[in-house]
Design a protein around this motif. Structure first.
Motif, PDB file in Angstrom:
ATOM      1  N   LEU A  50      12.403  -6.705  -1.329  1.00 30.50           N
ATOM      2  CA  LEU A  50      11.710  -5.246  -1.205  1.00 30.50           C
ATOM      3  C   LEU A  50      12.639  -4.329  -0.727  1.00 30.50           C
ATOM      4  O   LEU A  50      12.480  -2.978  -0.860  1.00 30.50           O
ATOM      5  N   GLY A  51      13.684  -4.770   0.327  1.00 28.87           N
ATOM      6  CA  GLY A  51      14.584  -3.832   0.738  1.00 28.87           C
ATOM      7  C   GLY A  51      14.093  -3.422   2.328  1.00 28.87           C
ATOM      8  O   GLY A  51      12.773  -3.541   2.534  1.00 28.87           O
ATOM      9  N   PRO A  52      14.733  -2.580   2.938  1.00 27.25           N
ATOM     10  CA  PRO A  52      14.336  -2.206   4.320  1.00 27.25           C
ATOM     11  C   PRO A  52      12.949  -1.328   4.330  1.00 27.25           C
ATOM     12  O   PRO A  52      12.259  -1.264   5.290  1.00 27.25           O
ATOM     13  N   SER A  53      12.735  -0.506   3.260  1.00 29.85           N
ATOM     14  CA  SER A  53      11.476   0.164   3.210  1.00 29.85           C
ATOM     15  C   SER A  53      10.416  -0.457   2.366  1.00 29.85           C
ATOM     16  O   SER A  53       9.284   0.033   2.486  1.00 29.85           O
ATOM     17  N   LEU A  54      10.724  -1.875   2.087  1.00 29.13           N
ATOM     18  CA  LEU A  54       9.527  -2.420   1.522  1.00 29.13           C
ATOM     19  C   LEU A  54       9.016  -2.072   0.099  1.00 29.13           C
ATOM     20  O   LEU A  54       8.145  -2.521  -0.118  1.00 29.13           O
ATOM     21  N   GLY A  55       9.660  -1.175  -0.193  1.00 30.10           N
ATOM     22  CA  GLY A  55       9.615  -0.451  -1.718  1.00 30.10           C
ATOM     23  C   GLY A  55       8.417   0.362  -1.502  1.00 30.10           C
ATOM     24  O   GLY A  55       7.728   0.969  -2.634  1.00 30.10           O
ATOM     25  N   LEU A  56       8.104   0.849  -0.309  1.00 32.95           N
ATOM     26  CA  LEU A  56       6.864   1.756   0.019  1.00 32.95           C
ATOM     27  C   LEU A  56       7.543   2.813   0.843  1.00 32.95           C
ATOM     28  O   LEU A  56       8.646   2.830   1.525  1.00 32.95           O
ATOM     29  N   VAL A  57       6.564   3.716   1.177  1.00 34.96           N
ATOM     30  CA  VAL A  57       7.046   4.914   2.366  1.00 34.96           C
ATOM     31  C   VAL A  57       6.467   4.275   3.582  1.00 34.96           C
ATOM     32  O   VAL A  57       5.745   3.749   3.850  1.00 34.96           O
ATOM     33  N   ARG A  58       7.528   4.320   4.439  1.00 34.91           N
ATOM     34  CA  ARG A  58       7.190   3.767   5.914  1.00 34.91           C
ATOM     35  C   ARG A  58       6.686   4.966   6.695  1.00 34.91           C
ATOM     36  O   ARG A  58       7.391   5.879   7.121  1.00 34.91           O
ATOM     37  N   VAL A  59       5.462   5.008   7.381  1.00 38.91           N
ATOM     38  CA  VAL A  59       4.884   5.938   7.830  1.00 38.91           C
ATOM     39  C   VAL A  59       4.903   5.738   9.477  1.00 38.91           C
ATOM     40  O   VAL A  59       5.281   4.599   9.690  1.00 38.91           O
ATOM     41  N   PRO A  60       5.080   6.645  10.382  1.00 37.68           N
ATOM     42  CA  PRO A  60       5.067   6.372  11.668  1.00 37.68           C
ATOM     43  C   PRO A  60       3.734   5.436  12.061  1.00 37.68           C
ATOM     44  O   PRO A  60       2.801   5.917  11.914  1.00 37.68           O
ATOM     45  N   GLY A  61       4.263   4.770  13.151  1.00 39.18           N
ATOM     46  CA  GLY A  61       3.194   3.855  13.983  1.00 39.18           C
ATOM     47  C   GLY A  61       3.481   2.316  13.670  1.00 39.18           C
ATOM     48  O   GLY A  61       4.499   1.950  12.860  1.00 39.18           O
ATOM     49  N   ILE A  62       2.529   1.578  14.182  1.00 43.83           N
ATOM     50  CA  ILE A  62       2.833   0.187  14.399  1.00 43.83           C
ATOM     51  C   ILE A  62       1.327  -0.366  13.525  1.00 43.83           C
ATOM     52  O   ILE A  62       0.518  -0.033  14.011  1.00 43.83           O
ATOM     53  N   GLY A  63       1.853  -1.235  12.661  1.00 46.16           N
ATOM     54  CA  GLY A  63       0.641  -1.974  12.085  1.00 46.16           C
ATOM     55  C   GLY A  63       0.577  -3.277  12.770  1.00 46.16           C
ATOM     56  O   GLY A  63       1.764  -4.258  12.353  1.00 46.16           O
ATOM     57  N   LEU A  64      -0.397  -3.746  13.229  1.00 46.37           N
ATOM     58  CA  LEU A  64      -0.761  -5.344  13.773  1.00 46.37           C
ATOM     59  C   LEU A  64      -1.533  -6.038  12.481  1.00 46.37           C
ATOM     60  O   LEU A  64      -2.835  -5.715  12.317  1.00 46.37           O
ATOM     61  N   VAL A  65      -0.909  -6.888  11.766  1.00 44.85           N
ATOM     62  CA  VAL A  65      -1.482  -7.605  10.672  1.00 44.85           C
ATOM     63  C   VAL A  65      -1.982  -9.177  11.464  1.00 44.85           C
ATOM     64  O   VAL A  65      -1.387  -9.809  11.593  1.00 44.85           O
ATOM     65  N   TYR A  66      -3.415  -9.142  11.188  1.00 41.39           N
ATOM     66  CA  TYR A  66      -3.931 -10.286  12.092  1.00 41.39           C
ATOM     67  C   TYR A  66      -4.097 -11.297  10.755  1.00 41.39           C
ATOM     68  O   TYR A  66      -4.384 -11.166   9.619  1.00 41.39           O
ATOM     69  N   THR A  67      -3.389 -12.663  11.162  1.00 49.61           N
ATOM     70  CA  THR A  67      -3.391 -13.509  10.278  1.00 49.61           C
ATOM     71  C   THR A  67      -3.642 -15.024  10.879  1.00 49.61           C
ATOM     72  O   THR A  67      -3.712 -15.286  12.095  1.00 49.61           O
ATOM     73  N   GLU A  68      -4.073 -16.048   9.988  1.00 56.36           N
ATOM     74  CA  GLU A  68      -4.142 -17.323  10.529  1.00 56.36           C
ATOM     75  C   GLU A  68      -2.911 -17.985  10.763  1.00 56.36           C
ATOM     76  O   GLU A  68      -2.957 -19.195  11.121  1.00 56.36           O
ATOM     77  N   LEU A  69      -1.938 -17.720   9.809  1.00 54.07           N
ATOM     78  CA  LEU A  69      -0.608 -18.267   9.917  1.00 54.07           C
ATOM     79  C   LEU A  69       0.312 -18.115  10.980  1.00 54.07           C
ATOM     80  O   LEU A  69       0.276 -16.875  11.534  1.00 54.07           O
ATOM     81  N   ALA A  70       0.997 -18.969  11.561  1.00 50.46           N
ATOM     82  CA  ALA A  70       1.916 -18.943  12.469  1.00 50.46           C
ATOM     83  C   ALA A  70       3.471 -18.980  12.116  1.00 50.46           C
ATOM     84  O   ALA A  70       4.368 -19.004  12.815  1.00 50.46           O
ATOM     85  N   SER A  71       3.576 -19.086  10.704  1.00 53.03           N
ATOM     86  CA  SER A  71       4.690 -18.966  10.078  1.00 53.03           C
ATOM     87  C   SER A  71       4.696 -18.454   8.609  1.00 53.03           C
ATOM     88  O   SER A  71       3.387 -18.617   7.992  1.00 53.03           O
ATOM     89  N   GLY A  72       5.495 -17.886   7.942  1.00 54.03           N
ATOM     90  CA  GLY A  72       5.305 -17.198   6.583  1.00 54.03           C
ATOM     91  C   GLY A  72       4.546 -15.889   6.797  1.00 54.03           C
ATOM     92  O   GLY A  72       4.026 -15.420   7.472  1.00 54.03           O
ATOM     93  N   VAL A  73       4.702 -15.033   5.549  1.00 56.69           N
ATOM     94  CA  VAL A  73       4.182 -13.867   5.587  1.00 56.69           C
ATOM     95  C   VAL A  73       2.715 -13.947   4.714  1.00 56.69           C
ATOM     96  O   VAL A  73       2.696 -14.523   3.496  1.00 56.69           O
ATOM     97  N   PRO A  74       1.652 -13.693   5.285  1.00 57.38           N
ATOM     98  CA  PRO A  74       0.323 -13.922   4.785  1.00 57.38           C
ATOM     99  C   PRO A  74       0.067 -12.908   3.732  1.00 57.38           C
ATOM    100  O   PRO A  74       0.925 -11.880   3.317  1.00 57.38           O
ATOM    101  N   HIS A  75      -0.612 -13.548   2.582  1.00 54.28           N
ATOM    102  CA  HIS A  75      -1.215 -13.001   1.367  1.00 54.28           C
ATOM    103  C   HIS A  75      -1.853 -11.551   1.609  1.00 54.28           C
ATOM    104  O   HIS A  75      -1.460 -10.515   0.792  1.00 54.28           O
ATOM    105  N   ILE A  76      -2.348 -11.445   2.623  1.00 54.06           N
ATOM    106  CA  ILE A  76      -3.178 -10.136   2.980  1.00 54.06           C
ATOM    107  C   ILE A  76      -2.107  -9.108   2.977  1.00 54.06           C
ATOM    108  O   ILE A  76      -2.384  -7.795   2.402  1.00 54.06           O
ATOM    109  N   PHE A  77      -0.811  -9.288   3.378  1.00 53.02           N
ATOM    110  CA  PHE A  77      -0.017  -8.282   3.497  1.00 53.02           C
ATOM    111  C   PHE A  77       0.629  -7.860   1.962  1.00 53.02           C
ATOM    112  O   PHE A  77       0.491  -6.593   1.785  1.00 53.02           O
ATOM    113  N   SER A  78       0.889  -8.773   1.337  1.00 53.01           N
ATOM    114  CA  SER A  78       1.335  -8.294  -0.093  1.00 53.01           C
ATOM    115  C   SER A  78       0.024  -7.765  -0.722  1.00 53.01           C
ATOM    116  O   SER A  78      -0.098  -6.853  -1.684  1.00 53.01           O
TER     117      SER A  78
END
Length: 790
Positions: free
Chosen positions: A539-567
């Motif tokens: 996806l590249g540094p911008s993840l293919g999207l607009v990066r807006v100011p702020g921090i997003g805390l994505v809660y997930t059950e996984l302790a490794s890997g990127v969760p499907h909720i993010f995609s």
């Protein structure tokens, strides 16, 4: 709420690909047993302190066991006594039951199977989970095994313990069977929390009717119900404010019943002392008094509390209290009542109160009521604790847990469960109206809990203690001989009240198992549908999207890997925050995780992606703090990670690594890390895991020494990233939570559809939301919905 249906296949576990980490972190571990600290075993207690703790343990541990003389003989002979031989035989059974089960099995053996000082069914289960991969949600990793409280043994591959371990791990149904066994024991403990207050308070209130025989039994029931309502209504205050009264009340109770027992032996004759001969046990059973065993079994009710309430006392203190005070006083009390009944066969219904000398009758009645309240309080508190532990292991719906003490973490209050227990307790008291049927129900619950402990102890002796098989066979044979004998007796009275704990346990077992099933399936869905790192990097540094100011805390059950909720999120929305932190809150099979070891921070992808993972680890006794504290600690650890990252040599930008792992690995060669370790070790003592105080944790960034040290070592790139992170935090923090809906497939069986579509869905609607547990402000919350079919 955006949603998309996703279907996954049911499989037996998720083998192999559960943990895919950098090879640096996956090196074989050295044996941990020698270097891991065991805080409880390292503690040394002076003789005076042990005696003081033994005195205090009386009020917490022995209230239930101590109030058994109120109702044992009445439940043993509900139809009256025919001759003196019956009384001597029943007393002999009581004497040897107290000796074999509480004294030999629990005090001298089971108490040694504690989890760093913690006792109970879940303590045994957590020990087994650390020594074998039997946890149904396999979210553990090698880094978790380096925790201070994660003590375990390494097996030789050809040892019997290793064979037992492989046998348990080989089939998923064996893991599930062990989990069901633990849940059954848990449900029976909950049943104790209902039946103990009912029978104890009703028996104590019965003293009023003995003094006034013409009084209606309804009055006794009403008095008992009033006491119960008051008892449960006071639970939200906790035991901290009145707990100092418990030990003196229970000690006075034991001294009084022991003294009255000795007086009755002197007054009514020494013939009853023949019961200390085991010959009378044989004669009692030979004469066929099988139905009386259910009442005799009540003499050892409360024994499980010896182990379950171990938390705040060393084993030696509990052992001293039992052998010096509890055991001899109980023997005197039962022997004295038996001596009285030898001369007064007709008084068996109120044997306890009628055997009291008239001069101390009313003081004894008051002390008995107070002791019954103490016994009930201890059982209710234990019920709260075990439900909290079940919740931590994903086996119970999320409920509100309230701290009742600023000094002790173990003192909690669960409002919803408290009122459910009160209603059920009142229903049992008012419904049965007599001690006999409640006693039958009580005995059924107690003997099943003991059997569960026996089966778990067999595995503990094999896996943890690595005992010789001969010793295991002896323990198993003696325990099952006694407990199965009592079980056969209480099952004969299922239709006379024994069905109550079975129904209660079945209801709670259904709730717990369905919730655990749904939790496992949600975790498997997360594992199967997680996003690959190759996709993220593409996806590249911008993840293919607009990066807006702020921090997003994505809660997930996984302790490794990127969760499907993010995609799923970035597929449906055109923007993502400048900094993304994947937050995993997971519970480990340890009683607590020290504050300084709680957080693991990792980087995902190159630095210019500004993506991190933070794993917050808790034990089954730990309580999740308010979100303000949690969020502050999370960001503090991320900032410290960025500082320490610049000091690490040989780490590429795309590595995914742990702050504490790298700190440990490089401290031997890097004096700078040694200096930082010194700073961490000199931080505020409130971070110590041995402290019982609940205080806000102080951020590592508050240490001026660390600020100066990191400032001298940081590169310009690091300082730029720190400033970038701080500016993003100031711009705002958004909490992104997944709202996964579980549904059964159309071709699923009827039972599965009922369990998933109705029971689990209903529990999800009535339980607390994750946003409430994490105390997330409504304006900062973003729910992402998903549907998947099992």
């Amino acid at each position: 709420m955006a949603s998309t249906p996703i279907t996954i296949d049911e499989e037996n576990g998720t083998k192999g690909s559960m943990w895919v980490l950098d090879q640096k972190l996956d090196q074989p571990m050295e044996e941990e047993a020698g270097r891991l600290k065991n805080m409880y075993r390292e503690k040394t207690f002076s003789s005076l302190l042990v005696l003081r703790l033994a005195f205090q343990s009386l009020g917490v541990v022995y209230g239930d066991l101590g109030t058994s003389p109120l109702y044992v003989f009445y439940n043993t002979f509900p139809d009256g006594i025919n001759d003196q031989e019956e009384v001597i035989g029943a007393l002999s059974m009581i004497i040897y039951s107290l000796t074999l089960i509480p004294l030999l099995k629990y005090v001298f053996l089971v108490l040694r199977a504690n989890d760093n000082g913690q006792g109970g069914t879940f303590a045994l289960y957590s020990l087994l989970c650390r020594h074998a991969k039997i946890k149904t949600i396999p979210n553990q990793h090698r880094t978790d095994e380096e925790l201070t409280t994660y003590s375990r043994h390494i097996f030789h591959e050809k040892s019997f313990a290793a064979k037992t371990k492989r046998w348990l791990e080989a089939r998923i149904y064996r893991k599930n069977a062990l989990l069901v066994l633990v849940l059954v024991g848990t449900c029976m403990v909950i049943g104790d929390g209902i039946l103990t207050p009912a029978i104890s308070v009703l028996s104590a209130a019965g003293g009023i009717k003995v003094a006034h025989p013409k009084m209606s039994s309804d009055v006794v029931v009403i008095v008992a119900v009033i006491i119960l309502v008051g008892l449960f209504s006071m639970q939200h205050f906790g035991t901290d404010k009145v707990g100092w009264l418990f030990a003196p009340v229970v000690l006075l109770w034991f001294l009084l019943i022991g003294g009255i027992g000795a007086f009755n032996i002197w007054k009514y004759g020494h013939t009853v002392l023949k019961a200390f001969s085991p010959v009378y046990v044989y004669r009692f059973l030979k004469r066929g008094y099988w139905s009386s065993l259910g009442g005799i079994m009540l003499s050892i009710t409360g024994t499980e509390a010896l182990f379950a309430d171990l938390g705040h006392f060393p084993v030696s203190a509990v052992q001293i209290a039992f052998t010096v005070v509890v055991f001899p006083c109980l023997l005197l009390a039962y022997t004295g009542q038996a001596a009285y009944l030898m001369k007064n066969h007709d008084h068996v219904k109120d044997a306890f109160y009628r055997s009291i000398p008239k001069g101390v009758y009313w003081p004894m009645c008051i002390v008995a009521t107070a002791a019954a309240i103490v016994a009930s309080q201890a059982t209710i508190s234990a019920t709260f604790s075990i439900i909290k532990q079940a919740n931590a292991l994903g086996c119970f719906p999320r409920v509100k847990v309230v701290h009742t003490s600023k000094k002790f973490l173990g003192q909690i209050y669960i409002p919803d469960i408290n009122w459910i227990l009160m209603l059920l307790c009142i229903a049992v008291t008012a419904g049965f109206r007599n001690q006999s049927q409640i006693g039958n129900a009580y005995g059924t619950a107690v003997v099943i809990v003991m059997l569960v402990t026996t089966f778990l102890m067999i595995l503990i002796m094999l896996l943890v203690w690595r005992c010789h098989w001969v010793f295991v066979v002896i323990f198993t044979g003696l325990s099952l001989l006694v407990e199965c004998t009592y079980l056969s007796a209480v099952l004969l009275k299922v239709d006379q009240g024994g069905w109550v704990p079975l129904v209660i346990a079945a209801a709670f077992l259904l709730i717990m198992y369905v919730w655990q099933y749904g939790t496992v399936k949600r975790y498997e869905f997360e594992m199967h549908s997680r996003v690959s790192m190759a996709w993220i990097l593409g996806l590249g540094p911008s993840l293919g999207l607009v990066r807006v100011p702020g921090i997003g805390l994505v809660y997930t059950e996984l302790a490794s890997g990127v969760p499907h909720i993010f995609s799923h999120f970035i597929t449906n929305l055109p923007a993502i925050h400048s900094v993304v932190v994947f937050v995993c809150v997971k519970y480990l099979p340890v009683y607590t995780v020290p504050q300084e070891e709680r957080f693991l921070v990792k980087r995902i992808g190159p630095k210019n992606f500004h993506m991190f993972r933070c794993v917050a680890r808790y034990g089954y006794k730990d309580l999740h703090k308010k979100d303000d504290d949690f969020e502050k600690m999370l960001f503090d650890n991320v900032f410290v990670f960025v500082r320490l990252e610049s000091m690490m040599d040989g780490c590429s930008d795309s590595d995914e690594y742990s702050l504490y792992n790298q700190q440990t690995e490089q401290s031997a060669d890097n004096p700078l890390i040694d200096n930082i370790n010194t700073v961490f070790s000199n931080m505020d003592p409130t971070l110590s895991s041995s402290s019982d105080s609940i205080v806000p944790i102080k951020s590592p960034l508050q240490s001026n020494s660390l600020m100066r040290l990191s400032g001298q070592m940081s590169s310009q790139t690091e300082m730029d990233e720190l400033e970038y992170l701080k500016s993003c935090k100031d711009a705002g923090v958004v909490h992104i939570l997944g709202n996964t809906v579980v549904r059964a497939r159309r071709n699923s069986g009827l039972i599965k559809k009922i369990a998933v579509d109705y029971i689990y869905a209903f529990l999800r609607r009535i339980c607390r939301e994750n946003s409430v547990i994490f105390n997330v402000p409504h304006e900062s919350l973003l729910n992402v919905g998903q549907i998947f079919y099992v």
